[in-house]
Design an enzyme around this catalytic site. Sequence first.
Site, PDB file in Angstrom:
ATOM      1  N   LEU A 148     -14.923  -9.000  -3.101  1.00 45.60           N
ATOM      2  CA  LEU A 148     -14.395  -8.224  -1.978  1.00 45.60           C
ATOM      3  C   LEU A 148     -12.896  -8.414  -1.756  1.00 45.60           C
ATOM      4  CD1 LEU A 148     -15.459  -6.190   0.058  1.00 45.60           C
ATOM      5  CD2 LEU A 148     -15.837  -8.071   1.667  1.00 45.60           C
ATOM      6  N   ILE A 151     -10.710  -5.837  -3.242  1.00 47.32           N
ATOM      7  CA  ILE A 151     -10.596  -4.568  -2.519  1.00 47.32           C
ATOM      8  C   ILE A 151      -9.710  -4.724  -1.292  1.00 47.32           C
ATOM      9  CG2 ILE A 151     -11.922  -2.677  -1.498  1.00 47.32           C
ATOM     10  CD1 ILE A 151     -12.520  -3.339  -4.473  1.00 47.32           C
ATOM     11  N   GLU A 152      -9.843  -5.854  -0.611  1.00 42.60           N
ATOM     12  CA  GLU A 152      -9.135  -6.037   0.651  1.00 42.60           C
ATOM     13  C   GLU A 152      -7.644  -6.307   0.458  1.00 42.60           C
ATOM     14  OE1 GLU A 152      -9.903  -5.703   3.699  1.00 42.60           O
ATOM     15  OE2 GLU A 152     -12.073  -5.433   3.666  1.00 42.60           O
ATOM     16  N   SER A 153      -7.318  -7.206  -0.467  1.00 41.55           N
ATOM     17  CA  SER A 153      -5.928  -7.677  -0.538  1.00 41.55           C
ATOM     18  C   SER A 153      -5.430  -7.897  -1.952  1.00 41.55           C
ATOM     19  CB  SER A 153      -5.822  -9.002   0.219  1.00 41.55           C
ATOM     20  OG  SER A 153      -6.622  -9.995  -0.418  1.00 41.55           O
ATOM     21  N   TYR A 256     -14.934   2.666   0.350  1.00 34.99           N
ATOM     22  CA  TYR A 256     -14.893   1.203   0.359  1.00 34.99           C
ATOM     23  C   TYR A 256     -15.918   0.594  -0.598  1.00 34.99           C
ATOM     24  CZ  TYR A 256     -14.343  -3.432   2.502  1.00 34.99           C
ATOM     25  OH  TYR A 256     -14.087  -4.759   2.729  1.00 34.99           O
TER      26      TYR A 256
END
Length: 530
Positions: A148, A151-153, A256
């Site tokens: 994850l 995807i986030e950072s 997402y």
Amino acid sequence: MTLLSLPEHSRRWLTTAGTALVLLISGCATTLPPEPTAPTPPQAATVTPPKSLPSYRLPSDIPLSAIGTSDTSAHGVASLDAPSDLWDRIRRGFAMPDLQGELVRDREQWYATRPDYIQRMTERSSRYLFHIVEEIERRNMPMELALLPFIESAFNPQAVSSARAAGMWQFMPATGESFDLRQNVFRDDRRDVLASTRAALDYLQQLHGRFGDWHLALAAYNWGQGNVNRAITRNQRLGMPTSYTDLTMPAETRQYVPKLQAVKNIIARPEAYNATLPLIGNHPFFDTVTLQRDMDVAVISRLAGISEADFRVLNPSLKQPMVMAAGTPNILLPWDNAVIFEDNLSKHTGPLASWTAWVVPTTMSVAQAASRVGMSESELRSVNNIPPRMQVRAGSSLLVPRTDKRNGDVPGHVADNAQLSLQPEVTLARTTVRARQGENLARLARRYGVSPVSVADWNKLAVNAPLKAGQRITLLLPKRATMASSARKPVKNTASASKRKTTTAAIRKPVKAKAASASSKTRVATTIKK
């Protein structure tokens, strides 16, 4: 008569008959004859044969069911071999249902056409990924969640979004506070590797417990659980399905989970997407070291044998040049360097910290604060990130050099709750005012919104000194912007001035008959005057 008194032939007959009777009774005691046994080799251990299971018969009135066929294909068998690297370990832990569709293929194409981006992103993850995998396995969560932060950072702990979300897991300020991620002038735990990972997995477990579906939990992590819940309720009222792909949601949330699925597919089969994953060993990258005293970052780096930049990569939550043991007792160091640090620390004899925290007792200018702590104004501004033309309000915490008077470690309540409160710097002008009838100094000070103590100090009077009507009192009041007289420029063109006067005069004249054109001129003149 006894057996011995009988003749010999009679005794033999009775003995034979008795033996036969005993064998007959013993044979009736079992339904199965004993199986022949092989002769036991000399000096061999005697083996007891296993007991046979009882047999059962169904009652005759119960019909037998027809014999059918079933799938006998072999299911996947978990490998007993240790994972060859961390990627292999991650693949073995995938447990979410795969998401299919055009959005997934679009994201796969996006990543596949950017191999350099994948390379940078995965290399950056090598520092943190082992710890995340360990935590996910310990909680028995799907290993897709370890991906994850891609995807986030892009696994950048210093990443900050336009909405002020920060860290690898991109926590908003309020959400971070609800999961005990401290945010103050000395540190931001949303960037802390250990604390943010703990909080993110806590949050994801909470969301999965609420929605019972990992795709919906991920949507709530991105969009907010309230929004996802309302979207589900809306579909339920319309009699529509409520899975992730059935909900109406913003484009970012719609993409997402497909992004995560695309990264999962690339990690699972990198050769199919022409991707190269850096080798990440299935072992820790860093170790945790607990500090007992405040220490400068420069001292820690020197004792550990690493650069300050490398130290901050593993400890990105720290904002200042010092680590406060009461607030951040655990620091991360590369695995081998942690041993070097502890060995060198045991031999270290010099000071550990050259900084400490000072709580400002009263509102003051930066120059006044710098004078109090023995620093230059520019240095105090630089270290504490104070912008120009701002004053420091009472209760603010500043990082200042240690002295003989300020040489203690920062207490826990300051390290955990330090704030920097500023207010605009006000320029004061000396002004003389007159007292009113029956007014004392304190009342006059309240009339002008200033401190009676300050007014008394400015005029060398007592705080409640009586004043005579008309007595002159000196005050220091904030300057108020006034329009400069030069803004009213004189009219140099006399013709224009004459024309304006004529027009004004025409407006004042009474309008008589055949003034259709005059009426038009009046409207134009009025417009010009405005």
